[in-house]
Design an enzyme around this catalytic site. Structure first.
Site, short mmCIF file in Angstrom:
data_model
loop_
_atom_site.label_atom_id
_atom_site.label_comp_id
_atom_site.label_asym_id
_atom_site.label_seq_id
_atom_site.Cartn_x
_atom_site.Cartn_y
_atom_site.Cartn_z
N LYS B 46 16.76 13.77 -28.87
CA LYS B 46 15.74 12.82 -28.40
C LYS B 46 16.01 11.41 -28.93
CE LYS B 46 12.28 15.01 -30.36
NZ LYS B 46 12.84 16.25 -30.89
N GLU B 71 10.06 8.78 -38.44
CA GLU B 71 10.61 9.89 -39.22
C GLU B 71 11.79 9.48 -40.09
OE1 GLU B 71 11.15 12.63 -36.03
OE2 GLU B 71 9.34 13.74 -36.54
N SER B 83 27.77 6.97 -35.50
CA SER B 83 28.67 7.99 -34.98
C SER B 83 28.78 7.91 -33.46
CB SER B 83 28.18 9.37 -35.40
OG SER B 83 26.92 9.61 -34.84
N HIS B 223 13.67 12.63 -7.55
CA HIS B 223 14.59 12.77 -8.68
C HIS B 223 15.19 14.17 -8.65
CE1 HIS B 223 11.72 15.31 -10.90
NE2 HIS B 223 10.81 14.55 -10.37
N GLY B 287 52.36 33.21 -9.51
CA GLY B 287 52.96 31.88 -9.43
C GLY B 287 51.97 30.75 -9.21
N LYS B 288 50.73 30.97 -9.61
CA LYS B 288 49.70 29.95 -9.41
C LYS B 288 50.02 28.68 -10.20
CE LYS B 288 46.55 32.62 -11.15
NZ LYS B 288 47.36 33.84 -11.37
N GLU B 312 44.94 28.39 -20.72
CA GLU B 312 45.63 29.62 -21.07
C GLU B 312 46.80 29.38 -22.00
OE1 GLU B 312 46.60 31.40 -17.37
OE2 GLU B 312 45.05 32.92 -17.54
N LYS B 453 42.58 29.04 4.09
CA LYS B 453 41.88 28.05 4.90
C LYS B 453 42.37 26.67 4.52
CE LYS B 453 37.81 26.77 2.22
NZ LYS B 453 36.38 26.71 2.17
N HIS B 459 46.87 24.50 10.42
CA HIS B 459 47.67 25.13 9.38
C HIS B 459 48.20 26.47 9.86
CE1 HIS B 459 43.43 26.22 8.66
NE2 HIS B 459 43.93 27.41 8.43
#
Lengths: 114, 581
Positions: B46, B71, B83, B223, B287-288, B312, B453, B459
């Site tokens: 806060k 406070e 900081s 909002h 092979g990604k 990873e 897709k 494609h």
């Protein structure tokens, strides 16, 4: 409040000197009431051994900040220690008497209430 | 749509907070000249939110501010916000910010009759006047409830205070402690501050803590109603940037090559759209990452910046491993075009990761971002939460026109349909989805790829074999043998077979052509012979005709000669003989 603190404090006797500050905001009815009430108590119990300083914080806002004034009116007893704060129009005399360590006779002095 | 929205709200002036993301959720900031309540439990940020609101106001929007704290004292607060990179001392010296620490020691106070809080008003009024403040923070005014004995007076005075702040046109942030149960604040501050209420919350799930923000109420304006994760970082408070309130990012018709020519070919010949999101999914070892790395290498070769979020492998490991498929990322790292950010997905909550990613993207400004893999990020979280948070990330990247490649690990083997369905939630957010699959056949496993897709472009519907070797990445047409796709050595064998068959067929054709040639020659010879015969025939016919004619003539002459002889003219006979001869 610790014991050591208490020992340092002189028991409030007939010779103890009081320093009081009353912070008010302008000349509102409540301010005037508070000033009148505290004067009456001091004159009745602390004749010749008190300093009463009345401060209008609307004139001197910096004082309000440095003295941590939030409520008005506020009475601060700086001496004798410990420091005490009283807020309100000073109409509850018995509470002030206890707080100022003035329990002479125990009979409350009638003051005006707003 | 945006225009309409702002027209409708022209009456409500908003004060920008300058806090990342918060202005987006609130459609432009907090209500100007009105108080806003920010509440939450202890330690949820806060004070940080309120302080950043004030500092940004003073530094970015030329609106000085007063911070009244109940406070912490000034020294503590100054140290705490350092900081976040805020230098309060400097701002105080420049008269842009005033700090006022209100301290009440309950044990010192005695009530002696009627009072009000005029002292507080005077202090606040004085602070406001000193620097011409436009913003006020009261943090946390609830401390007064513990310090002052008479709550009836306090409540009446608080109502007067908020009215007073409104009358003075202060944009105020009032913080409040969260109450028990359903109560928004412990002392019911929401009763007095009715214009805008923001709730902060910190919760821990599966040992990962996430902070969230929600706009509970904002009178007179649209909002975002959701909970938005936020982070307190060295750059300040950051609500996960939201752009998904409106779907209106600009789109590009520019195409970005993937770096694999045959893959570009499958994607209408030019690659993917700039600023689109590409999902590369497949089970492990398909092979990604290599596709993602190739994509990055190509971007760097164009001189663009790329950001690789690895969940990873470490950066060094990625660089080493990619060398095996002829992708060298090190030079690009050295030249500052590529940044690899590796971290453990379980280090933080998903939202926090996304906030950090957002920060990294904003600092590094890449044109290509790779997240490898997103499935790891979602490990600790509910599926229901993954989609909206990812949507926010994708929206953000789209808005910035950054092309994003997400890899996703499919668990559960290579069966035909089931594993793909587990990605349905995420895949609908993607523009292009490449599916990698292992095909196991005749004792070997081979990689295949197809375009599941690709929005907005023609494609290919073909499955290609995807080959990773030390010469790089390549796509090869697969062979359709009978009713199945052939890959790997089965494909090679099939290729050889077809090649042999082709050679055989070729030889056969030549032989047939030769045969045809000689046949034609034979026919031609026959034709010549027949023609010669025909000519001979026709000569004979002519000869016969001529002979006949001569005979006829001779017959006539003979007849005439006979006539002459009978009439006795020798001369005529002689002429006749001459004629005949």
């Amino acid at each position: 409040m610790t014991n050591a603190h208490l020992e340092a404090v002189e028991p409030a006797g007939e010779t103890t000197h009081y320093v009081l500050h009353l912070y008010v905001t302008g000349s509102t009815p409540r301010s005037i009431q508070a000033i009148a009430n505290i004067r009456k108590i001091c004159e009745a119990h602390l004749v010749g051994r008190y300093d009463l300083d009345v401060v209008d914080i609307s004139e001197d806002p910096m004082r309000a900040q440095s003295e941590q004034i939030i409520a008005a009116p506020t009475l601060i007893k700086t001496l004798p220690l410990p420091l005490r704060r009283f807020i309100g129009d000073m109409s509850q005399t018995d509470r002030i008497m206890v707080g100022l360590d003035l329990r002479a006779g125990g009979a409350a002095i009638p003051t005006e209430r707003s | 749509m945006k225009k309409k929205l702002s027209e409708g709200l022209s009456a409500l002036v908003k004060a920008r907070t300058g806090i990342d993301g918060l202005d987006e959720i609130t459609g432009g900031g907090l209500p100007a000249g009105r108080p806003t309540l920010v509440c939450g439990s202890a330690g949820c940020g806060k004070t940080m939110l309120a302080m950043e609101f004030l500092v940004r106001g003073a530094t970015q929007f030329d609106e000085p501010g007063v911070f009244m704290m109940f406070e912490e004292n000034a020294a503590e607060l100054t140290a705490n916000v350092r900081s976040l990179g805020f230098d309060l001392e400097k701002l105080i010296a420049e008269k842009k910010i005033v700090l006022d620490y209100v301290h009440i020691e309950r044990s010192e106070i005695e009530e002696t009759g009627e009072y009000d809080l005029e002292g507080l008003f005077i202090r606040l009024g004085h602070a406001i006047d000193t620097i011409g403040a436009k913003r006020v923070v009261l943090d946390t005014i609830e401390a007064l409830f513990a310090g002052l004995p008479n709550q009836a007076v306090l409540r009446a005075e608080l109502r007067r205070l908020f009215r007073w702040l409104k009358d003075r046109g202060m944009t105020a942030v009032i913080t409040g402690e969260k109450g028990d149960g359903n109560a928004i604040t412990r002392y019911g501050l929401e009763e007095y501050v009715a214009d805008c209420v923001i709730i902060l919350d910190q919760r821990i799930r599966e040992q990962v803590s996430t902070r969230r923000l929600r706009v509970l109420k904002y009178r007179g304006t649209a909002h975002g109603m959701n909970e938005y994760p936020f982070l307190i970082s060295p750059h300040g408070f950051s609500v996960l940037p939201i752009t998904s309130l409106l779907l209106e990012h600009a789109v590009s018709t520019q195409r970005v090559p993937t770096g694999i020519d045959r893959l570009d070919e499958m994607l209408g010949g030019q690659g993917v759209f700039q600023g689109s999101s590409v999902l590369v999914s497949g089970s492990s070892g398909t092979g990604k990452s290599s596709i993602a790395a190739k994509f990055i290498e190509t971007a760097c070769e164009r001189g663009e910046r790329a950001l690789f979020f690895a969940y990873e492998e470490s950066a060094a490991q990625i660089v080493r491993n990619m060398r095996s498929v002829d992708i060298d990322l090190q030079p690009w790292i050295d030249r500052g075009l590529l940044q690899i950010q590796s971290s453990r997905p379980t280090l933080q909550g998903l939202e926090q990761h996304l906030v950090l990613m957002h920060g990294a993207v904003q600092t590094f400004r890449p044109t290509v971002v790779v997240v490898d893999p997103i499935s790891n990020l979602t490990l600790a979280d509910d599926d229901s939460e993954v989609k909206p948070t990812l949507m926010r990330l994708i929206d953000f990247l789209k808005k910035e026109q950054i092309t994003a490649v997400f890899t996703s690990l499919i668990t559960g083997g290579d069966s035909v349909s089931a594993p793909e369905d587990t990605l349905l939630g995420v895949s609908s957010l993607m523009d292009t989805w490449l599916l990698l699959r292992n095909v196991e056949f005749t004792g070997e496993r081979n990689r295949t790829i197809f375009v599941r897709k690709s929005r907005g472009m023609a494609h290919s519907n073909q499955v290609r074999e995807f080959i990773l070797s030390d010469r790089g990445i390549d796509l090869v047409d697969v062979y359709l043998g009978g009713d199945r796709v052939l890959t790997g050595s089965a494909r090679v064998a099939q290729e050889a077979q077809e090649r042999d068959a082709a050679t055989l067929r070729g030889e056969d054709h030549e032989r047939k052509l030769r045969q045809l040639g000689s046949k034609r020659k034979a026919i031609e010879a026959q034709i010549a012979a027949l023609q010669a015969e025909a000519e001979a025939d026709s000569e004979e016919v002519h000869f016969a005709i001529a002979q006949e004619l001569l005979q006829q003539k001779a017959t006539h002459r003979n007849a005439d000669a006979m006539k002459h002889q009978r009439s006795g003219s020798t001369e005529q006979l002689e002429d006749l003989v001459k004629e005949i001869v």
